[in-house]
Design an enzyme around this catalytic site. Structure first.
Site, PDB file in Angstrom:
ATOM      1  N   LYS A 135     -32.384-119.972  18.603  1.00 44.72           N
ATOM      2  CA  LYS A 135     -31.468-118.918  19.058  1.00 44.72           C
ATOM      3  C   LYS A 135     -32.091-117.974  20.089  1.00 44.72           C
ATOM      4  O   LYS A 135     -31.359-117.247  20.773  1.00 44.72           O
ATOM      5  CB  LYS A 135     -30.981-118.101  17.855  1.00 44.72           C
ATOM      6  N   GLU A 167     -22.075-126.276  23.268  1.00 45.81           N
ATOM      7  CA  GLU A 167     -20.787-126.638  23.854  1.00 45.81           C
ATOM      8  C   GLU A 167     -20.047-125.412  24.371  1.00 45.81           C
ATOM      9  O   GLU A 167     -18.998-125.539  25.009  1.00 45.81           O
ATOM     10  CB  GLU A 167     -19.910-127.340  22.815  1.00 45.81           C
ATOM     11  N   LYS A 224     -30.041-117.966  26.038  1.00 39.07           N
ATOM     12  CA  LYS A 224     -30.639-119.240  25.620  1.00 39.07           C
ATOM     13  C   LYS A 224     -30.845-120.165  26.814  1.00 39.07           C
ATOM     14  O   LYS A 224     -31.688-121.068  26.763  1.00 39.07           O
ATOM     15  CB  LYS A 224     -29.738-119.935  24.590  1.00 39.07           C
TER      16      LYS A 224
END
Length: 218
Positions: free
Chosen positions: A15, A166, A75
């Site tokens: 994360k 996604e 990220k």
């Protein structure tokens, strides 16, 4: 015997990345080769991979992480590398012929009859998904996700942190990277690197259903 379970038990969805730590080039080359060697239905290989390792490249990808997807931007920009796994948006006869040509160059056809049989098989599956099932895009995306699994497991074995995403604006990403002009669309992003000290997910226990829920022996 190689025991893969320790890697499967310790890999997790990262994360937060340490932007100062970069993945050594030899490891990146191994991950590229793993993707190249990924299996696919009838050796379809309907994918292309864009790799960003520079700040400029990662910033271009991060443009697609806006609005409701803004949580994914760090990220992307803080990772060492980002792989964009793309899928063909149409299955053309030219692509099927390209598979046959590559297989011929790689010495897979000892006779012309073997090549002809292989051609019939390839076009048989292609036409089944293009015309009978009409699910060719979903079929090709399934193959891309096989490659994703190979990449994630390979990263775990190499002790490289990774997270698939996604959550991004696919229209913006396709436009920014010029993917549609090349016959592809972005399917899933994978950030790779090394987690930072403030990655809350690093020390949380892995959560999966138990064996008796997952498996049925017959």
């Amino acid at each position: 015997m190689i025991d893969l379970l320790p890697y499967a038990r310790t890999r997790y969805a990262t994360k937060a990345y340490d932007p100062a730590r970069k993945i050594p080039a030899p490891l990146i080359e191994q991950l590229r080769e793993l993707l190249r060697l990924s299996p696919s239905s009838v050796n379809l290989q309907p994918w292309h991979v864009v790799v960003a390792s520079t700040d400029i490249g990662k910033a271009r990808i991060a443009k697609a992480a806006h609005g409701i997807y803004a949580y994914n931007a760090p990220k992307i920009v803080n990772a060492s590398h980002v792989f964009v796994l793309c899928t063909r948006h149409t299955l053309t006869d030219a692509h099927v012929d390209a598979i046959l040509e590559q297989e011929a160059r790689d010495g897979r056809f000892p006779t012309t009859q073997v090549r002809q049989t292989r051609r019939e098989t390839l076009f048989g599956y292609a036409d089944m998904h293009r015309y009978a099932h009409r699910d060719v895009q979903a079929w090709m995306e399934k193959q891309t996700y096989i490659a994703l699994g190979i990449l994630l497991m390979g990263a775990g074995v190499l002790e490289v942190d990774a997270v698939p995403m996604e959550g991004f604006d696919s229209d913006m990403l396709d436009h920014e990277l010029g993917l549609r002009e090349r016959g592809f669309t972005g399917t899933v992003l994978v950030s790779l690197g090394y987690h930072s000290a403030d990655d809350f997910n690093a020390n949380l226990p892995k959560s999966r259903f138990p064996m008796e829920t997952l498996f049925t022996d017959i």
